[in-house]
Design a protein around this motif. Structure first.
Motif, short mmCIF file in Angstrom:
data_model
loop_
_atom_site.label_atom_id
_atom_site.label_comp_id
_atom_site.label_asym_id
_atom_site.label_seq_id
_atom_site.Cartn_x
_atom_site.Cartn_y
_atom_site.Cartn_z
N ALA A 170 0.83 -1.21 0.00
CA ALA A 170 0.00 0.00 0.00
C ALA A 170 0.86 1.26 0.00
N SER A 171 1.97 1.21 0.73
CA SER A 171 2.87 2.36 0.77
C SER A 171 3.44 2.65 -0.62
N HIS A 172 3.88 1.61 -1.31
CA HIS A 172 4.40 1.78 -2.67
C HIS A 172 3.28 2.21 -3.62
N ALA A 173 2.08 1.69 -3.42
CA ALA A 173 0.95 2.06 -4.30
C ALA A 173 0.64 3.55 -4.19
N ARG A 174 0.63 4.07 -2.97
CA ARG A 174 0.37 5.51 -2.80
C ARG A 174 1.47 6.34 -3.44
N SER A 175 2.71 5.84 -3.37
CA SER A 175 3.82 6.55 -4.00
C SER A 175 3.66 6.53 -5.52
N VAL A 176 3.23 5.39 -6.07
CA VAL A 176 3.01 5.27 -7.52
C VAL A 176 1.97 6.27 -7.99
N ARG A 192 -0.30 2.75 -14.53
CA ARG A 192 0.37 2.55 -13.24
C ARG A 192 -0.58 2.95 -12.10
N SER A 193 -1.28 4.07 -12.29
CA SER A 193 -2.23 4.52 -11.27
C SER A 193 -3.35 3.51 -11.08
N ALA A 194 -3.85 2.95 -12.18
CA ALA A 194 -4.94 1.98 -12.10
C ALA A 194 -4.50 0.74 -11.31
N GLU A 195 -3.31 0.23 -11.61
CA GLU A 195 -2.84 -0.95 -10.89
C GLU A 195 -2.52 -0.64 -9.44
N ALA A 196 -2.10 0.60 -9.17
CA ALA A 196 -1.86 1.01 -7.79
C ALA A 196 -3.18 1.03 -7.01
N ARG A 197 -4.24 1.50 -7.65
CA ARG A 197 -5.55 1.52 -6.98
C ARG A 197 -6.06 0.10 -6.74
N LEU A 198 -5.81 -0.78 -7.68
CA LEU A 198 -6.19 -2.19 -7.48
C LEU A 198 -5.42 -2.78 -6.30
N THR A 199 -4.15 -2.40 -6.18
CA THR A 199 -3.34 -2.86 -5.05
C THR A 199 -3.92 -2.35 -3.73
N LEU A 200 -4.30 -1.08 -3.70
CA LEU A 200 -4.93 -0.53 -2.50
C LEU A 200 -6.26 -1.24 -2.23
N GLY A 201 -6.96 -1.62 -3.30
CA GLY A 201 -8.20 -2.37 -3.15
C GLY A 201 -7.97 -3.73 -2.52
N VAL A 202 -6.92 -4.42 -2.97
CA VAL A 202 -6.58 -5.74 -2.41
C VAL A 202 -6.25 -5.59 -0.92
N ALA A 203 -5.43 -4.59 -0.60
CA ALA A 203 -5.06 -4.37 0.80
C ALA A 203 -6.29 -4.07 1.65
N ALA A 204 -7.21 -3.26 1.13
CA ALA A 204 -8.44 -2.93 1.86
C ALA A 204 -9.31 -4.16 2.06
N ALA A 205 -9.41 -4.99 1.04
CA ALA A 205 -10.22 -6.22 1.15
C ALA A 205 -9.68 -7.13 2.24
N GLY A 215 -14.47 0.49 -4.11
CA GLY A 215 -14.28 1.84 -4.64
C GLY A 215 -12.99 1.97 -5.43
N MET A 216 -11.89 1.44 -4.86
CA MET A 216 -10.61 1.50 -5.55
C MET A 216 -10.64 0.67 -6.83
N GLY A 217 -11.24 -0.51 -6.74
CA GLY A 217 -11.31 -1.37 -7.91
C GLY A 217 -12.13 -0.77 -9.03
N THR A 218 -13.26 -0.16 -8.68
CA THR A 218 -14.13 0.45 -9.68
C THR A 218 -13.44 1.62 -10.37
N THR A 219 -12.76 2.46 -9.58
CA THR A 219 -12.03 3.60 -10.16
C THR A 219 -10.95 3.12 -11.12
N ALA A 220 -10.26 2.04 -10.74
CA ALA A 220 -9.20 1.51 -11.60
C ALA A 220 -9.76 1.02 -12.93
#
Length: 273
Positions: A170-176, A192-205, A215-220
């Motif tokens: 998640a830390s790297h995703a926010r940096s991306v 890159r932003s889309a895959e970072a949001r999917l990563t944040l989505g996985v972490a949230a799940a 929300g993160m997955g849909t935006t991506a």
């Protein structure tokens, strides 16, 4: 491509012929990437093979290495882990001085993470980082076949997500996302932003926040520019987490249906280049 091919039919010196071959090699590499992103697998494989053949004929190791990198990418998105590792090694043999080696190490880390080999992930990331640090900062980081240092967060994000290290991922995703966003809010690197949001989505799940995950997955998935093989690779991971953890939630089922719809539309008719 047609222009360069036509020029190769004319009279010229050996040096001019090699220079045109090199130009054709780079064009075939780029063509392979575009075709694969459009779902034209057969055409992409032909372009990649042409680039490899031209690189060999012209004695251009970097083109050959990028052709192997593209093969590694194809194998990664098709879950052919051993084929991917073989392509990575062939790429290293072809070239050991340019930034393609960084990408090859990153691919190796991503394959290792999907195979659950944490030690190989870290060894590959360390080797890639060391190679990157030895290279000068590129004058044209937007060049598709030059690895810019800002992309390293993207590689580490992917590897740590797969290893289940959600905090680091998640830390790297926010940096991306931060690096991929211009001063005016425009996304410079939408994939890159889309895959970072999917990563944040996985972490949230994984931490129980289904609303944030969806929300993160849909935006991506709503990104204007989509490299579908890459996007679906990570989106399927989020889909798996949601269905595993929240099988009765309507939002999980809706997200799954959306992934299926995108998957069904991912392959387009083969078109001539």
């Amino acid at each position: 491509m047609q222009y360069v091919t036509k020029q190769l039919e004319g009279r010229m010196t050996l040096r001019q012929h090699r220079d045109l071959l090199v130009d054709a090699g780079w064009l075939f590499l780029l063509n392979a990437c575009v075709q694969y992103d459009r779902g034209q697998r057969e055409a992409a494989n032909l372009s990649k093979a042409a680039a490899l053949r031209i690189g060999n004929e012209a004695g251009h190791g970097e083109i050959m290495a990028w052709a192997w990198e593209i093969e590694a990418w194809f194998a990664l998105t098709q879950s052919r882990w051993q084929d991917m590792l073989d392509a990575v090694e062939a790429g290293h043999v072809a070239d050991q001085t340019h930034s393609v080696g960084v990408q090859l190490y990153a691919h190796k880390a991503r394959a290792a993470a999907r195979m659950g080999d944490a030690r190989l992930v870290r060894d590959s990331l360390d080797a890639g980082r060391a190679r990157l640090d030895r290279l000068p900062r590129p004058d044209h980081p937007e060049h598709h076949f030059i690895i810019d240092p800002d992309k390293w967060d993207f590689y580490e994000m992917d590897a740590y997500r797969l290893l289940g290290d959600d905090e680091r991922a998640a830390s790297h995703a926010r940096s991306v996302i931060r690096i991929s966003t211009g001063p005016d809010g425009t996304e410079i690197s939408p994939m890159r932003s889309a895959e970072a949001r999917l990563t944040l989505g996985v972490a949230a799940a994984r931490t129980g926040d289904i609303e944030e995950a969806i929300g993160m997955g849909t935006t991506a998935l709503e990104a204007d520019r989509k490299s579908l093989p890459s996007l679906l690779l990570v989106a399927n991971e989020l889909d798996k987490e949601l269905r595993s953890r929240y099988p009765r939630e309507t939002a999980s089922r809706d997200f799954h249906e959306r992934i299926l719809a995108i998957t069904r539309g991912a392959v387009t008719p083969e078109l001539p280049f």
